[in-house]
Scaffold this motif. Structure first.
Motif, short mmCIF file in Angstrom:
data_model
loop_
_atom_site.label_atom_id
_atom_site.label_comp_id
_atom_site.label_asym_id
_atom_site.label_seq_id
_atom_site.Cartn_x
_atom_site.Cartn_y
_atom_site.Cartn_z
N ALA A 152 77.44 26.48 74.68
CA ALA A 152 77.38 27.67 73.83
C ALA A 152 76.07 27.71 73.04
O ALA A 152 75.44 28.77 72.90
N GLU A 205 74.81 31.11 71.41
CA GLU A 205 76.07 31.52 70.78
C GLU A 205 76.39 30.63 69.59
O GLU A 205 75.88 29.51 69.47
N THR A 209 78.50 28.08 67.32
CA THR A 209 79.37 26.95 67.59
C THR A 209 80.18 26.64 66.34
O THR A 209 79.98 27.24 65.29
#
Length: 248
Positions: free
Chosen positions: A55, A60, A62
């Motif tokens: 991720a 993205e 976490t």
């Protein structure tokens, strides 16, 4: 398992190897003070969790506030049990000092941490979506073994050999001992592609791909970082008579 080589006072003291062993033991002692719930959270925070690392590479969010890539290094100082840390520290103690002697203290430390991080990435590559924390010094130590087999292929390893209910010892060349170890790790890695293999909270296991990857990267990085620069006092091959003389 003891490498039989010349005792030469001109070799460097393996300060980094000893320091790594001490730090690993201290971290493990801290782990022993944690409750199961605290230990699980500790592993989640500082071990490599492949799905979280994936991720972070994708940009993205976490579950952690710190950069996820840090775990590629912090995970190297975590262990899942007494056998886990005991085996790792034994291999590091036996083989690390000679590699440190060839690379020098600073380059050896960089080499060790780099092998550990690259080994963790190898394991991650084969299981990017796993939620199981991956941890341990095994990948970094596998890198040390990869360098060792190149630099000291004929060093003799005193190895325990089971013969039924009896156990004897046998001197085995390093290239045989460590070559067999590498093939075993690679085979187990292939055989475990569909099963959880990381040492972690969910049942445990062994991260074989990290071992195999660390070994390969150690064999690559070692020569690039000066593994073969200069002549080692361990290069002289001992005859049986010389070995007996040194032992007794």
């Amino acid at each position: 398992m003891v490498p039989l080589q010349d005792r030469n006072p001109t070799t460097r003291t393996a300060y980094v190897t000893y320091a790594l062993v001490i730090v690993n033991i201290l971290v493990f002692l801290y782990q022993l003070t944690l409750s199961p719930q605290e230990l699980a959270a500790f592993f989640r925070e500082w071990a490599v969790v492949p799905i979280e690392l994936t991720a972070s590479f994708r940009g993205e969010l976490t579950s952690s506030s710190r950069p996820e890539w840090i775990t590629l290094f912090t995970s190297q100082f975590l262990h899942g049990g007494f056998l886990h840390i005991g085996g790792n520290m034994l291999f590091l103690w036996v083989f690390g000092n000679n590699v440190e002697d060839r690379l020098g203290h600073l380059r050896y430390l960089i080499f060790y941490l780099a092998c550990g991080a690259l080994a963790a990435l190898t394991q991650w590559f084969f299981d990017m979506g796993s939620p199981i924390p991956s941890l341990g010094a095994s990948g970094a130590i596998a890198g040390v073994l990869g360098a060792y087999i190149l630099r000291f292929p004929r060093a003799e390893i005193l190895t325990l050999v089971p013969l039924g209910i009896f156990i004897t010892t046998l001197y085995v060349p390093a290239w045989v001992f460590l070559g067999f170890w590498f093939i075993q790790q690679a085979f187990y890695g292939i055989a475990s592609l569909q099963t959880p293999t990381n040492i972690g909270m969910q049942g445990g296991g062994i991260a074989y791909w990290a071992h195999a990857g660390g070994f390969v990267f150690g064999a690559i990085l070692g020569p690039l970082m000066g593994l073969f620069s200069g002549k080692s006092p361990y290069d002289r091959q001992m005859t049986w008579q010389q070995r007996d003389r040194d032992l007794f």
